[in-house]
Write a protein that holds these residues in place. Structure first.
Motif, PDB file in Angstrom:
ATOM      1  N   GLN A 153       0.830  -1.205   0.000  1.00  0.00           N
ATOM      2  CA  GLN A 153       0.000   0.000   0.000  1.00  0.00           C
ATOM      3  C   GLN A 153       0.863   1.252   0.000  1.00  0.00           C
ATOM      4  O   GLN A 153       1.863   1.337   0.699  1.00  0.00           O
ATOM      5  CB  GLN A 153      -0.951  -0.008   1.194  1.00  0.00           C
ATOM      6  CG  GLN A 153      -0.304  -0.228   2.546  1.00  0.00           C
ATOM      7  CD  GLN A 153      -1.340  -0.434   3.631  1.00  0.00           C
ATOM      8  OE1 GLN A 153      -2.527  -0.521   3.386  1.00  0.00           O
ATOM      9  NE2 GLN A 153      -0.875  -0.517   4.863  1.00  0.00           N
ATOM     10  N   ILE A 155       0.703   5.357   0.540  1.00  0.00           N
ATOM     11  CA  ILE A 155      -0.098   6.437   1.095  1.00  0.00           C
ATOM     12  C   ILE A 155       0.257   7.726   0.358  1.00  0.00           C
ATOM     13  O   ILE A 155       1.419   8.135   0.325  1.00  0.00           O
ATOM     14  CB  ILE A 155       0.163   6.602   2.602  1.00  0.00           C
ATOM     15  CG1 ILE A 155      -0.262   5.324   3.341  1.00  0.00           C
ATOM     16  CG2 ILE A 155      -0.567   7.810   3.151  1.00  0.00           C
ATOM     17  CD1 ILE A 155       0.021   5.345   4.810  1.00  0.00           C
ATOM     18  N   ASN A 160      -4.957  11.879   1.808  1.00  0.00           N
ATOM     19  CA  ASN A 160      -5.676  10.911   2.640  1.00  0.00           C
ATOM     20  C   ASN A 160      -6.248   9.766   1.794  1.00  0.00           C
ATOM     21  O   ASN A 160      -7.395   9.360   1.963  1.00  0.00           O
ATOM     22  CB  ASN A 160      -6.800  11.600   3.434  1.00  0.00           C
ATOM     23  CG  ASN A 160      -7.274  10.737   4.589  1.00  0.00           C
ATOM     24  OD1 ASN A 160      -6.528   9.886   5.075  1.00  0.00           O
ATOM     25  ND2 ASN A 160      -8.495  10.936   5.028  1.00  0.00           N
ATOM     26  N   GLN A 161      -5.417   9.297   0.884  1.00  0.00           N
ATOM     27  CA  GLN A 161      -5.829   8.194   0.020  1.00  0.00           C
ATOM     28  C   GLN A 161      -4.719   7.154  -0.024  1.00  0.00           C
ATOM     29  O   GLN A 161      -3.534   7.498  -0.045  1.00  0.00           O
ATOM     30  CB  GLN A 161      -6.130   8.699  -1.398  1.00  0.00           C
ATOM     31  CG  GLN A 161      -6.643   7.613  -2.337  1.00  0.00           C
ATOM     32  CD  GLN A 161      -6.955   8.167  -3.718  1.00  0.00           C
ATOM     33  OE1 GLN A 161      -6.899   9.369  -3.936  1.00  0.00           O
ATOM     34  NE2 GLN A 161      -7.266   7.293  -4.642  1.00  0.00           N
ATOM     35  N   ILE A 162      -5.114   5.886  -0.029  1.00  0.00           N
ATOM     36  CA  ILE A 162      -4.142   4.799  -0.065  1.00  0.00           C
ATOM     37  C   ILE A 162      -4.387   3.951  -1.299  1.00  0.00           C
ATOM     38  O   ILE A 162      -5.500   3.507  -1.562  1.00  0.00           O
ATOM     39  CB  ILE A 162      -4.230   3.929   1.205  1.00  0.00           C
ATOM     40  CG1 ILE A 162      -3.916   4.775   2.449  1.00  0.00           C
ATOM     41  CG2 ILE A 162      -3.281   2.760   1.128  1.00  0.00           C
ATOM     42  CD1 ILE A 162      -4.015   4.043   3.743  1.00  0.00           C
ATOM     43  N   LYS A 164      -3.521   0.464  -3.222  1.00  0.00           N
ATOM     44  CA  LYS A 164      -3.083  -0.893  -2.891  1.00  0.00           C
ATOM     45  C   LYS A 164      -2.849  -1.701  -4.164  1.00  0.00           C
ATOM     46  O   LYS A 164      -3.664  -1.688  -5.073  1.00  0.00           O
ATOM     47  CB  LYS A 164      -4.130  -1.589  -2.018  1.00  0.00           C
ATOM     48  CG  LYS A 164      -4.409  -0.849  -0.712  1.00  0.00           C
ATOM     49  CD  LYS A 164      -5.545  -1.479   0.065  1.00  0.00           C
ATOM     50  CE  LYS A 164      -5.858  -0.675   1.322  1.00  0.00           C
ATOM     51  NZ  LYS A 164      -7.008  -1.216   2.078  1.00  0.00           N
ATOM     52  N   SER A 215      -2.746  -1.572  12.488  1.00  0.00           N
ATOM     53  CA  SER A 215      -2.963  -2.609  11.470  1.00  0.00           C
ATOM     54  C   SER A 215      -3.638  -3.843  12.056  1.00  0.00           C
ATOM     55  O   SER A 215      -4.358  -4.552  11.349  1.00  0.00           O
ATOM     56  CB  SER A 215      -1.627  -3.012  10.833  1.00  0.00           C
ATOM     57  OG  SER A 215      -1.022  -1.923  10.190  1.00  0.00           O
ATOM     58  N   SER A 221      -7.800  -0.015  11.633  1.00  0.00           N
ATOM     59  CA  SER A 221      -7.396  -0.321  10.256  1.00  0.00           C
ATOM     60  C   SER A 221      -8.411   0.230   9.254  1.00  0.00           C
ATOM     61  O   SER A 221      -8.033   0.707   8.178  1.00  0.00           O
ATOM     62  CB  SER A 221      -7.225  -1.836  10.073  1.00  0.00           C
ATOM     63  OG  SER A 221      -8.440  -2.516  10.309  1.00  0.00           O
ATOM     64  N   GLN A 222      -9.681   0.169   9.609  1.00  0.00           N
ATOM     65  CA  GLN A 222     -10.710   0.747   8.744  1.00  0.00           C
ATOM     66  C   GLN A 222     -10.663   2.275   8.773  1.00  0.00           C
ATOM     67  O   GLN A 222     -10.820   2.933   7.747  1.00  0.00           O
ATOM     68  CB  GLN A 222     -12.095   0.259   9.185  1.00  0.00           C
ATOM     69  CG  GLN A 222     -12.347  -1.217   8.904  1.00  0.00           C
ATOM     70  CD  GLN A 222     -13.692  -1.681   9.417  1.00  0.00           C
ATOM     71  OE1 GLN A 222     -14.358  -0.974  10.177  1.00  0.00           O
ATOM     72  NE2 GLN A 222     -14.099  -2.875   9.019  1.00  0.00           N
ATOM     73  N   TYR A 223     -10.431   2.816   9.953  1.00  0.00           N
ATOM     74  CA  TYR A 223     -10.381   4.273  10.110  1.00  0.00           C
ATOM     75  C   TYR A 223      -9.236   4.889   9.297  1.00  0.00           C
ATOM     76  O   TYR A 223      -9.413   5.915   8.633  1.00  0.00           O
ATOM     77  CB  TYR A 223     -10.228   4.623  11.595  1.00  0.00           C
ATOM     78  CG  TYR A 223     -10.148   6.105  11.862  1.00  0.00           C
ATOM     79  CD1 TYR A 223     -11.308   6.887  11.911  1.00  0.00           C
ATOM     80  CD2 TYR A 223      -8.920   6.735  12.069  1.00  0.00           C
ATOM     81  CE1 TYR A 223     -11.242   8.256  12.148  1.00  0.00           C
ATOM     82  CE2 TYR A 223      -8.844   8.096  12.311  1.00  0.00           C
ATOM     83  CZ  TYR A 223     -10.002   8.848  12.349  1.00  0.00           C
ATOM     84  OH  TYR A 223      -9.936  10.199  12.580  1.00  0.00           O
ATOM     85  N   ASN A 225      -7.761   3.328   6.854  1.00  0.00           N
ATOM     86  CA  ASN A 225      -7.764   2.681   5.537  1.00  0.00           C
ATOM     87  C   ASN A 225      -6.541   1.788   5.346  1.00  0.00           C
ATOM     88  O   ASN A 225      -5.970   1.698   4.242  1.00  0.00           O
ATOM     89  CB  ASN A 225      -7.846   3.730   4.416  1.00  0.00           C
ATOM     90  CG  ASN A 225      -8.293   3.114   3.106  1.00  0.00           C
ATOM     91  OD1 ASN A 225      -8.888   2.034   3.072  1.00  0.00           O
ATOM     92  ND2 ASN A 225      -7.996   3.778   1.998  1.00  0.00           N
ATOM     93  N   TYR A 228      -6.016  -4.717   7.064  1.00  0.00           N
ATOM     94  CA  TYR A 228      -6.131  -5.352   8.378  1.00  0.00           C
ATOM     95  C   TYR A 228      -5.275  -6.609   8.421  1.00  0.00           C
ATOM     96  O   TYR A 228      -5.403  -7.495   7.578  1.00  0.00           O
ATOM     97  CB  TYR A 228      -7.584  -5.703   8.671  1.00  0.00           C
ATOM     98  CG  TYR A 228      -7.776  -6.529   9.928  1.00  0.00           C
ATOM     99  CD1 TYR A 228      -7.413  -6.023  11.172  1.00  0.00           C
ATOM    100  CD2 TYR A 228      -8.298  -7.824   9.852  1.00  0.00           C
ATOM    101  CE1 TYR A 228      -7.578  -6.772  12.329  1.00  0.00           C
ATOM    102  CE2 TYR A 228      -8.475  -8.575  11.006  1.00  0.00           C
ATOM    103  CZ  TYR A 228      -8.108  -8.046  12.238  1.00  0.00           C
ATOM    104  OH  TYR A 228      -8.272  -8.805  13.376  1.00  0.00           O
TER     105      TYR A 228
END
Length: 354
Positions: A153, A155, A160-162, A164, A215, A221-223, A225, A228
């Motif tokens: 991933q 960043i 504020n975008q990841i 993958k 992680s 992990s959702q917050y 992004n 997990y």
């Protein structure tokens, strides 16, 4: 009776906070209290640092300072992790395994330096070959035993975008080679001044412990992004054992150093923090954290290329910290400034995820 003991053992393993505290304290105490014994033993056996002949003249006084102090660091980490971690966690096994493999390579390198009284040690191509084998073994094992799809991933800062990307074994191996072998050797190159390398290792380990927590937690992990990674929180035990043992070692390694960690310490520490970053899929942030180590390696690469091109040097001496030494900057000043930069890079990498 056994059932009751097993029940309390499970309750103890669940208590993360207690284990985190005890891991830090035990690793610190082992290194802090046993380092003087190791220093005394190495002085008696004349196991001391071999200073390179073309290095700074100011380093000649360090010729009789004991080396291979990384042994006490590794022993402290190993004991603390075995005692306080859940050894059924595969991430713990992977991390300890690569630490041990790289410590063997580092030990051979240090042994060659001491036996042959030569600062070069193990030939670079032999060292690289052994590192390739060690890295390949552990990465293939991780890849085969991973039931989930592997991603890397990236960043994007301030957006504020990841992004993958899915990885196959070949790409996974190449990325792992670059990170594990690259960072472990960069840590080794950086380990040229008293206490210079251990404090950035501590900062990075603290940063990684936060990333392991985020992680390994579904909510965080959702917050953030993140990908997990189940049971990744257990890796915090290793991170805190590095922090504790590193602080205990720094007590004797700080300027003027009474002991050096040697390749047995620098290679293995570089490898274990690298594998942690790979396991939690945080390679991008990890490379930012390791900016000081990468900068030191780049200074050597630039120096070599420049000299081969026109027989002139870009820096007064490489790695970079020697360049500043020859400019007349005091060693403690260089060390503290490198620590500050390292801390800023770790904080900056963590700010990117917010």
């Amino acid at each position: 009776m056994l059932i009751i003991l097993f029940k309390y053992l499970n309750l103890f393993l669940i208590n993360f906070k207690l284990r985190f505290i005890m891991t830090f304290l035990s690793s610190f105490c082992i290194t802090f209290f046993f380092s003087p014994l190791l220093i005394s033993y190495f002085n008696q056996k004349k196991i001391s640092q071999i200073i390179r002949k073309n290095g700074p003249i100011t380093h000649y006084y360090k010729n009789n300072i004991p080396t291979m102090g990384g042994l006490i660091l590794l022993l402290s980490i190993l004991i603390s992790v075995i005692f306080w971690s859940n050894l059924s966690n595969k991430y713990i096994i992977y991390s300890l395994f690569i630490m041990i493999l790289y410590s063997i390579i580092g030990f051979i390198d240090d042994y060659y330096k001491i036996i042959f009284n030569n600062s070069k040690g193990l030939e670079p191509y032999k060292k690289l070959f052994l590192q390739l084998i060690a890295t390949t073994i552990i990465i293939v094992i991780i890849y085969i035993n991973n039931k989930e799809k592997l991603y890397i991933q990236f960043i994007l800062p301030f957006i504020n975008q990841i992004i993958k990307y899915k990885l196959n074994l070949t790409i996974y191996l190449i990325i792992s080679y670059l990170i594990i072998i690259g960072i472990s050797n960069s840590v080794n190159l950086t380990d040229g001044l008293d206490g210079l390398v251990i404090m950035p290792i501590i900062f990075i380990s603290l940063g990684l412990s936060l990333l392991c927590y985020f992680s390994g937690d579904i909510f965080f992990s959702q917050y953030f992004n993140f990908i997990y990674v189940k049971n990744a929180k257990e890796l915090i035990i290793i991170c805190l054992s590095i922090v504790g043992s590193g602080l205990g070692f720094l007590w004797y390694n700080t300027y003027p150093a009474k002991i050096f960690m040697g390749d047995v310490g620098s290679l293995s520490l570089g490898a274990i923090i690298s594998i942690i970053a790979i396991l939690i899929r945080q390679e991008f942030l990890f490379l930012i954290m390791c900016g000081i180590f990468i900068l030191e390696s780049l200074s050597v690469i630039i120096q070599v290329i420049k000299f081969k091109y026109n027989k002139k040097r870009f820096f007064l001496m490489a790695p970079l910290h020697h360049h500043y030494e020859l400019q007349g900057i005091a060693e403690p000043c260089i060390i503290i400034r490198f620590w500050i930069i390292s801390l800023i890079l770790v904080l900056f990498s963590l700010i990117l995820i917010i």
